[in-house]
Write a protein that holds these residues in place. Structure first.
Motif, PDB file in Angstrom:
ATOM      1  N   LYS A  19     -60.703 -13.190 -39.205  1.00 14.08           N
ATOM      2  CA  LYS A  19     -61.735 -12.380 -39.841  1.00 14.08           C
ATOM      3  C   LYS A  19     -61.069 -11.096 -40.313  1.00 14.08           C
ATOM      4  CE  LYS A  19     -66.142 -10.152 -39.311  1.00 14.08           C
ATOM      5  NZ  LYS A  19     -67.234  -9.763 -38.448  1.00 14.08           N
ATOM      6  N   ASP A  20     -61.144 -10.863 -41.609  1.00 12.13           N
ATOM      7  CA  ASP A  20     -60.450  -9.728 -42.220  1.00 12.13           C
ATOM      8  C   ASP A  20     -58.968  -9.827 -41.856  1.00 12.13           C
ATOM      9  OD1 ASP A  20     -62.948  -8.853 -43.193  1.00 12.13           O
ATOM     10  OD2 ASP A  20     -63.339  -7.804 -41.310  1.00 12.13           O
ATOM     11  N   ASP A  21     -58.409  -8.806 -41.208  1.00 12.51           N
ATOM     12  CA  ASP A  21     -56.997  -8.834 -40.830  1.00 12.51           C
ATOM     13  C   ASP A  21     -56.766  -9.305 -39.401  1.00 12.51           C
ATOM     14  OD1 ASP A  21     -56.175  -7.968 -43.319  1.00 12.51           O
ATOM     15  OD2 ASP A  21     -56.252  -5.855 -42.768  1.00 12.51           O
ATOM     16  N   ALA A  22     -57.826  -9.619 -38.662  1.00 12.48           N
ATOM     17  CA  ALA A  22     -57.702 -10.039 -37.264  1.00 12.48           C
ATOM     18  C   ALA A  22     -57.523 -11.555 -37.186  1.00 12.48           C
ATOM     19  CB  ALA A  22     -58.926  -9.614 -36.470  1.00 12.48           C
ATOM     20  N   VAL A  23     -56.483 -11.985 -36.457  1.00 13.24           N
ATOM     21  CA  VAL A  23     -56.204 -13.406 -36.279  1.00 13.24           C
ATOM     22  C   VAL A  23     -56.057 -13.681 -34.789  1.00 13.24           C
ATOM     23  CG1 VAL A  23     -54.644 -15.315 -36.820  1.00 13.24           C
ATOM     24  CG2 VAL A  23     -55.008 -13.489 -38.503  1.00 13.24           C
ATOM     25  N   PHE A  24     -56.801 -14.682 -34.290  1.00 14.57           N
ATOM     26  CA  PHE A  24     -56.794 -15.035 -32.871  1.00 14.57           C
ATOM     27  C   PHE A  24     -56.751 -16.545 -32.717  1.00 14.57           C
ATOM     28  CE2 PHE A  24     -59.065 -11.055 -33.202  1.00 14.57           C
ATOM     29  CZ  PHE A  24     -58.593 -10.314 -32.130  1.00 14.57           C
ATOM     30  N   THR A  25     -56.255 -16.995 -31.569  1.00 13.19           N
ATOM     31  CA  THR A  25     -56.414 -18.381 -31.159  1.00 13.19           C
ATOM     32  C   THR A  25     -56.867 -18.412 -29.711  1.00 13.19           C
ATOM     33  OG1 THR A  25     -54.084 -18.603 -30.518  1.00 13.19           O
ATOM     34  CG2 THR A  25     -54.680 -19.344 -32.731  1.00 13.19           C
ATOM     35  N   ALA A  26     -57.609 -19.445 -29.377  1.00 13.96           N
ATOM     36  CA  ALA A  26     -57.989 -19.720 -27.990  1.00 13.96           C
ATOM     37  C   ALA A  26     -57.475 -21.121 -27.707  1.00 13.96           C
ATOM     38  CB  ALA A  26     -59.498 -19.651 -27.810  1.00 13.96           C
ATOM     39  N   GLY A  27     -56.608 -21.245 -26.700  1.00  9.30           N
ATOM     40  CA  GLY A  27     -55.943 -22.516 -26.499  1.00  9.30           C
ATOM     41  C   GLY A  27     -55.936 -23.016 -25.077  1.00  9.30           C
ATOM     42  N   VAL A  28     -55.591 -24.295 -24.963  1.00 13.45           N
ATOM     43  CA  VAL A  28     -55.465 -24.975 -23.682  1.00 13.45           C
ATOM     44  C   VAL A  28     -54.145 -25.723 -23.691  1.00 13.45           C
ATOM     45  CG1 VAL A  28     -56.447 -26.772 -22.207  1.00 13.45           C
ATOM     46  CG2 VAL A  28     -57.962 -25.265 -23.490  1.00 13.45           C
ATOM     47  N   LEU A  29     -53.429 -25.673 -22.563  1.00 14.84           N
ATOM     48  CA  LEU A  29     -52.212 -26.455 -22.449  1.00 14.84           C
ATOM     49  C   LEU A  29     -52.254 -27.296 -21.187  1.00 14.84           C
ATOM     50  CD1 LEU A  29     -49.459 -24.421 -20.925  1.00 14.84           C
ATOM     51  CD2 LEU A  29     -50.984 -23.143 -22.371  1.00 14.84           C
ATOM     52  N   VAL A  46     -53.783 -14.691 -20.509  1.00 20.30           N
ATOM     53  CA  VAL A  46     -54.088 -15.902 -19.755  1.00 20.30           C
ATOM     54  C   VAL A  46     -55.554 -15.831 -19.330  1.00 20.30           C
ATOM     55  CG1 VAL A  46     -53.548 -17.225 -17.670  1.00 20.30           C
ATOM     56  CG2 VAL A  46     -51.700 -16.112 -18.970  1.00 20.30           C
ATOM     57  N   THR A  47     -56.298 -16.911 -19.564  1.00 18.62           N
ATOM     58  CA  THR A  47     -57.698 -16.971 -19.138  1.00 18.62           C
ATOM     59  C   THR A  47     -57.887 -17.929 -17.970  1.00 18.62           C
ATOM     60  OG1 THR A  47     -58.166 -18.575 -20.884  1.00 18.62           O
ATOM     61  CG2 THR A  47     -58.635 -16.258 -21.356  1.00 18.62           C
ATOM     62  N   LEU A  48     -56.990 -18.882 -17.827  1.00 19.45           N
ATOM     63  CA  LEU A  48     -56.959 -19.777 -16.676  1.00 19.45           C
ATOM     64  C   LEU A  48     -55.503 -20.139 -16.461  1.00 19.45           C
ATOM     65  CD1 LEU A  48     -58.498 -21.527 -14.584  1.00 19.45           C
ATOM     66  CD2 LEU A  48     -58.495 -23.353 -16.289  1.00 19.45           C
ATOM     67  N   GLY A  49     -54.996 -19.846 -15.310  1.00 24.61           N
ATOM     68  CA  GLY A  49     -53.568 -20.040 -15.110  1.00 24.61           C
ATOM     69  C   GLY A  49     -53.265 -20.531 -13.723  1.00 24.61           C
ATOM     70  N   PRO A  50     -52.050 -20.314 -13.352  1.00 21.06           N
ATOM     71  CA  PRO A  50     -51.051 -19.459 -13.982  1.00 21.06           C
ATOM     72  C   PRO A  50     -50.300 -20.139 -15.131  1.00 21.06           C
ATOM     73  CG  PRO A  50     -50.139 -20.393 -11.983  1.00 21.06           C
ATOM     74  CD  PRO A  50     -51.563 -20.867 -12.074  1.00 21.06           C
ATOM     75  N   ILE A  51     -49.682 -19.290 -15.964  1.00 20.19           N
ATOM     76  CA  ILE A  51     -48.733 -19.736 -16.980  1.00 20.19           C
ATOM     77  C   ILE A  51     -47.442 -18.966 -16.729  1.00 20.19           C
ATOM     78  CG2 ILE A  51     -48.181 -19.928 -19.433  1.00 20.19           C
ATOM     79  CD1 ILE A  51     -51.190 -19.936 -20.022  1.00 20.19           C
ATOM     80  N   HIS A  52     -46.326 -19.687 -16.725  1.00 17.63           N
ATOM     81  CA  HIS A  52     -45.011 -19.095 -16.494  1.00 17.63           C
ATOM     82  C   HIS A  52     -44.313 -18.913 -17.844  1.00 17.63           C
ATOM     83  CE1 HIS A  52     -45.788 -20.426 -12.380  1.00 17.63           C
ATOM     84  NE2 HIS A  52     -46.013 -21.623 -12.879  1.00 17.63           N
ATOM     85  N   GLY A  66     -56.395 -12.909 -16.834  1.00 19.03           N
ATOM     86  CA  GLY A  66     -56.601 -11.496 -17.119  1.00 19.03           C
ATOM     87  C   GLY A  66     -55.331 -10.744 -17.463  1.00 19.03           C
ATOM     88  N   GLU A  67     -54.170 -11.338 -17.239  1.00 17.94           N
ATOM     89  CA  GLU A  67     -52.904 -10.660 -17.546  1.00 17.94           C
ATOM     90  C   GLU A  67     -52.438 -11.031 -18.948  1.00 17.94           C
ATOM     91  OE1 GLU A  67     -50.607  -9.893 -13.468  1.00 17.94           O
ATOM     92  OE2 GLU A  67     -50.645 -12.015 -14.033  1.00 17.94           O
ATOM     93  N   THR A  68     -51.784 -10.062 -19.616  1.00 15.85           N
ATOM     94  CA  THR A  68     -51.338 -10.235 -20.996  1.00 15.85           C
ATOM     95  C   THR A  68     -49.836 -10.034 -21.099  1.00 15.85           C
ATOM     96  OG1 THR A  68     -53.459  -9.423 -21.841  1.00 15.85           O
ATOM     97  CG2 THR A  68     -51.594  -9.369 -23.363  1.00 15.85           C
ATOM     98  N   ILE A  69     -49.189 -10.918 -21.842  1.00 13.16           N
ATOM     99  CA  ILE A  69     -47.776 -10.767 -22.177  1.00 13.16           C
ATOM    100  C   ILE A  69     -47.683 -10.539 -23.683  1.00 13.16           C
ATOM    101  CG2 ILE A  69     -47.485 -13.283 -22.329  1.00 13.16           C
ATOM    102  CD1 ILE A  69     -44.538 -12.835 -21.513  1.00 13.16           C
ATOM    103  N   ILE A  70     -46.772  -9.678 -24.101  1.00 16.38           N
ATOM    104  CA  ILE A  70     -46.541  -9.421 -25.521  1.00 16.38           C
ATOM    105  C   ILE A  70     -45.205 -10.055 -25.898  1.00 16.38           C
ATOM    106  CG2 ILE A  70     -46.193  -7.679 -27.304  1.00 16.38           C
ATOM    107  CD1 ILE A  70     -47.992  -5.820 -25.592  1.00 16.38           C
ATOM    108  N   ILE A  71     -45.263 -10.985 -26.848  1.00 21.00           N
ATOM    109  CA  ILE A  71     -44.074 -11.682 -27.332  1.00 21.00           C
ATOM    110  C   ILE A  71     -43.726 -11.095 -28.704  1.00 21.00           C
ATOM    111  CG2 ILE A  71     -43.066 -13.917 -27.926  1.00 21.00           C
ATOM    112  CD1 ILE A  71     -43.959 -13.880 -25.031  1.00 21.00           C
ATOM    113  N   ALA A  85     -54.053 -25.074 -18.193  1.00 27.45           N
ATOM    114  CA  ALA A  85     -54.211 -23.616 -18.280  1.00 27.45           C
ATOM    115  C   ALA A  85     -54.777 -23.271 -19.662  1.00 27.45           C
ATOM    116  CB  ALA A  85     -52.866 -22.924 -18.059  1.00 27.45           C
ATOM    117  N   SER A  86     -55.283 -22.024 -19.783  1.00 27.54           N
ATOM    118  CA  SER A  86     -55.829 -21.599 -21.073  1.00 27.54           C
ATOM    119  C   SER A  86     -55.446 -20.158 -21.369  1.00 27.54           C
ATOM    120  CB  SER A  86     -57.346 -21.777 -21.103  1.00 27.54           C
ATOM    121  OG  SER A  86     -57.960 -20.982 -20.130  1.00 27.54           O
ATOM    122  N   TYR A  87     -55.591 -19.788 -22.624  1.00 30.13           N
ATOM    123  CA  TYR A  87     -55.170 -18.459 -23.080  1.00 30.13           C
ATOM    124  C   TYR A  87     -55.929 -18.062 -24.333  1.00 30.13           C
ATOM    125  CZ  TYR A  87     -52.719 -21.183 -26.557  1.00 30.13           C
ATOM    126  OH  TYR A  87     -52.449 -22.056 -27.578  1.00 30.13           O
TER     127      TYR A  87
END
Length: 92
Positions: A19-29, A46-52, A66-71, A85-87
């Motif tokens: 939407k406009d300049d905002a881009v998001f994804t909601a995913g499951v692995l 991470v919304t359901l984890g853990p993810i390593h 609830g934790e966020t990593i910046i790549i 897991a989900s994110y």
């Protein structure tokens, strides 16, 4: 606009939203280890984890709900999940 993304033979799926300049994804692995690459900086919460996540210093770091990593942009990174897991990912 909503898009559906499928990766790693269907083991990782996400819904994309722009939407406009905002881009998001909601995913499951599903359980497994995966390698991804970035074009933009990614803020993965991470919304359901853990993810390593494999960190540049050569260590795995675990993120839980609830934790966020910046790549950074333009890098490859590894992640793994021991169970489903989900994110949510915001692209900057």
């Amino acid at each position: 606009m909503i898009s559906v993304n499928t990766y790693m033979d269907g083991k990782v799926k996400s819904l994309g939203f722009k939407k406009d300049d905002a881009v998001f994804t909601a995913g499951v692995l599903m359980p497994g280890q995966y390698t991804f690459s970035t074009e933009k900086e990614e803020h993965i919460t991470v919304t359901l984890g853990p993810i390593h996540f494999f960190m540049p210093d050569g260590d795995w770091k675990t993120y839980t709900a609830g934790e966020t990593i910046i790549i950074p942009a333009n890098v490859k990174f590894d992640l793994k999940a021991d169970s489903a897991a989900s994110y949510i990912c915001a692209y900057k």
